[in-house]
Design a protein around this motif. Structure first.
Motif, PDB file in Angstrom:
ATOM      1  N   VAL A 196       1.768  -0.706  -1.090  1.00 16.53           N
ATOM      2  CA  VAL A 196       3.065  -1.300  -1.412  1.00 16.53           C
ATOM      3  C   VAL A 196       4.141  -0.237  -1.221  1.00 16.53           C
ATOM      4  N   VAL A 197       5.094  -0.541  -0.332  1.00 14.61           N
ATOM      5  CA  VAL A 197       6.209   0.361  -0.037  1.00 14.61           C
ATOM      6  C   VAL A 197       7.490  -0.325  -0.494  1.00 14.61           C
ATOM      7  N   MET A 198       8.170   0.245  -1.473  1.00 12.23           N
ATOM      8  CA  MET A 198       9.383  -0.343  -2.024  1.00 12.23           C
ATOM      9  C   MET A 198      10.602   0.404  -1.492  1.00 12.23           C
ATOM     10  N   THR A 224      -1.774  -4.402   9.664  1.00 11.69           N
ATOM     11  CA  THR A 224      -1.271  -5.712   9.277  1.00 11.69           C
ATOM     12  C   THR A 224      -0.203  -5.527   8.201  1.00 11.69           C
ATOM     13  N   VAL A 225       0.894  -6.261   8.334  1.00 13.45           N
ATOM     14  CA  VAL A 225       2.075  -6.039   7.505  1.00 13.45           C
ATOM     15  C   VAL A 225       2.597  -7.369   6.979  1.00 13.45           C
ATOM     16  N   ILE A 226       3.139  -7.339   5.760  1.00 15.61           N
ATOM     17  CA  ILE A 226       3.888  -8.454   5.185  1.00 15.61           C
ATOM     18  C   ILE A 226       5.216  -7.913   4.676  1.00 15.61           C
ATOM     19  N   LEU A 227       6.294  -8.656   4.931  1.00 16.70           N
ATOM     20  CA  LEU A 227       7.605  -8.321   4.408  1.00 16.70           C
ATOM     21  C   LEU A 227       7.899  -9.191   3.187  1.00 16.70           C
ATOM     22  N   CYS A 228       8.495  -8.600   2.166  1.00 22.87           N
ATOM     23  CA  CYS A 228       8.880  -9.336   0.963  1.00 22.87           C
ATOM     24  C   CYS A 228      10.394  -9.251   0.805  1.00 22.87           C
ATOM     25  N   LEU A 280       2.478  -3.740   2.520  1.00 28.74           N
ATOM     26  CA  LEU A 280       3.469  -4.681   2.003  1.00 28.74           C
ATOM     27  C   LEU A 280       4.781  -3.922   1.817  1.00 28.74           C
ATOM     28  N   ILE A 281       5.824  -4.339   2.540  1.00 30.61           N
ATOM     29  CA  ILE A 281       7.134  -3.689   2.473  1.00 30.61           C
ATOM     30  C   ILE A 281       8.074  -4.586   1.668  1.00 30.61           C
ATOM     31  N   VAL A 282       8.660  -4.024   0.624  1.00 28.61           N
ATOM     32  CA  VAL A 282       9.503  -4.796  -0.304  1.00 28.61           C
ATOM     33  C   VAL A 282      10.947  -4.352  -0.129  1.00 28.61           C
ATOM     34  N   PRO A 313       4.001   0.700  -7.062  1.00 29.46           N
ATOM     35  CA  PRO A 313       4.217   0.945  -5.629  1.00 29.46           C
ATOM     36  C   PRO A 313       3.754   2.338  -5.223  1.00 29.46           C
ATOM     37  N   HIS A 314       3.078   2.403  -4.088  1.00 27.56           N
ATOM     38  CA  HIS A 314       2.525   3.679  -3.636  1.00 27.56           C
ATOM     39  C   HIS A 314       3.605   4.580  -3.055  1.00 27.56           C
ATOM     40  N   GLN A 315       4.623   3.988  -2.480  1.00 28.10           N
ATOM     41  CA  GLN A 315       5.771   4.746  -1.994  1.00 28.10           C
ATOM     42  C   GLN A 315       7.052   4.028  -2.426  1.00 28.10           C
TER      43      GLN A 315
END
Length: 395
Positions: A196-198, A224-228, A280-282, A313-315
């Protein structure tokens, strides 16, 4: 009279029985002059045709207009636009070349100033170092960082001396790299996916654009990526991220404008775990550290992610605008204390002549620059590398 009539009939029979003379057709005569006009050979006439009237057209039925010609030769065929060769695509630039292009404005100013410092002397003395100190300060490196670098160079000059400009450039490179490497953290992906990248920061720094670029970057690396879309506050933020998701061919999890961003993050974490997504990019709303309610909202989102994904979040990446210089650095200093930032994404690095802000971030915020935005295109974002940055700056 009867004899005359008989003579006339005899003359008519002889006229009909006499062999006829076949005149050449005008088209045949033309074909003798210009052999290339005839597409096929004409069919031979039967002997009985000698007594038949000539009813052939001026041009034969098998004449093809495509064989048109001029007195100067056959007409050249028009070139086929589809058959024309397309220009070869430009080769992709390497990492160093792209970084070098990004810091062009800083390098031009920085190198020119350093060259003026060392142009009139062969051996570097304290006066030259004083002039170098002014150059570093003008590049937004920061007073504390500049003082540290100049003091180290003075000590080197006292102990061993600095022989000329080439030696000064080499030592300056080492000092700049030491500042950046001091805060560098090696990347280690989490054991349990997703990572999870915030994305956080103040308004107008380019968080949404950077989120889309990072999605394309990770996707290009085979992840593989998901945008939030967790920025439910700013108008059209969700629509803007939708465009980036389509361009990078990445799925998007969203909610309505004005909705709860923690709810969108909950759905995104659940979807990422179910699909086995790696990243996962937030994208969060822009906020100032002084807005207590917005900072509490950010804490709520962090707790939501941590409940669903261990260690999330990891980053937490703070997006900064390189063109704001020391003003942006002051905002970032206060923001990092409240948001638990782990790294910096520096946007618009290609649009400033004061790229020394990278070193000020490392020295004063004690945070590494993880990514650098170098343009407006989707691929214009680079993982930051201290060696390439310093070499590009002092080439």
């Amino acid at each position: 009279m009867p004899g005359n009539a008989s003579a006339n009939r005899h003359a008519m029979v002889e006229a009909h029985s006499a062999p006829s003379i076949q005149l050449p057709h005008p088209f045949d005569q033309v074909c003798r002059w210009f052999p290339g006009i005839r597409s096929t050979e004409p069919e031979p006439q039967s002997p009985s045709a000698d007594l038949q009237p000539d009813t052939s057209p001026l041009y034969p039925l098998n004449y093809k207009p495509a064989m048109a010609f001029s007195l100067f030769g056959t007409r050249p065929a028009k070139p086929d636009p589809e058959a024309q060769e397309t220009p070869a695509p430009e080769p992709k630039r390497g990492f160093f070349d792209r970084m070098k292009q990004a810091v062009t404005r800083t390098r031009d100013t920085f190198s020119e100033s350093i060259s003026s410092v060392i142009a009139l002397t062969r051996e570097i003395d304290f006066a030259s170092l004083d002039k170098l100190e002014a150059v570093l300060l003008s590049s937004d490196i920061g007073s504390a960082t500049t003082s540290e670098i100049i003091e180290n160079l003075r000590q080197r000059a006292l102990r061993q001396g600095i022989d000329g400009g080439a030696e000064l450039r080499r030592l300056l490179k080492l000092e700049l790299k030491a500042v950046l490497d001091r805060v560098a953290v090696p990347y280690s992906p989490p054991i349990t996916a997703p990572e999870v990248v915030m994305m956080v920061g103040v308004n107008g720094t380019g968080k949404t654009t950077t989120s889309g670029k990072l999605a394309a970057l990770f996707s290009g690396q085979g992840k593989t990526v998901i945008l939030c879309a967790a920025d439910t506050f700013r108008a059209a933020a969700i629509e803007q991220l939708e465009v980036w998701a389509e361009r990078s061919n990445v799925p998007l999890i969203k909610t309505r404008q004005g909705g709860d961003p923690s709810a969108a993050l909950y759905d995104a974490c659940t979807a990422a775990k179910a699909r086995g997504t790696q990243v996962l990019i937030v994208d969060t709303a822009g906020r100032l550290h002084t807005k207590t309610d917005l900072m509490k909202e950010l804490d709520k989102m962090r707790r939501t992610a941590e409940k669903l994904v261990p260690g999330a979040p990891h980053q937490t990446l703070l997006v900064m605008d390189a063109t704001t210089g020391q003003n942006g650095l002051q905002q970032a200093r206060l923001f990092t204390e409240a948001a638990r930032v782990t790294g910096i994404v520096l946007t618009k690095l290609d649009g400033t002549a004061k790229g020394g802000i990278v070193l000020a971030i490392a020295a004063e915020l004690k945070l590494p620059v993880v990514y650098a935005g170098i343009g407006e295109k989707m691929e214009d974002i680079l993982p930051f590398d201290s060696d390439s940055f310093v070499d590009s700056l002092l080439e």
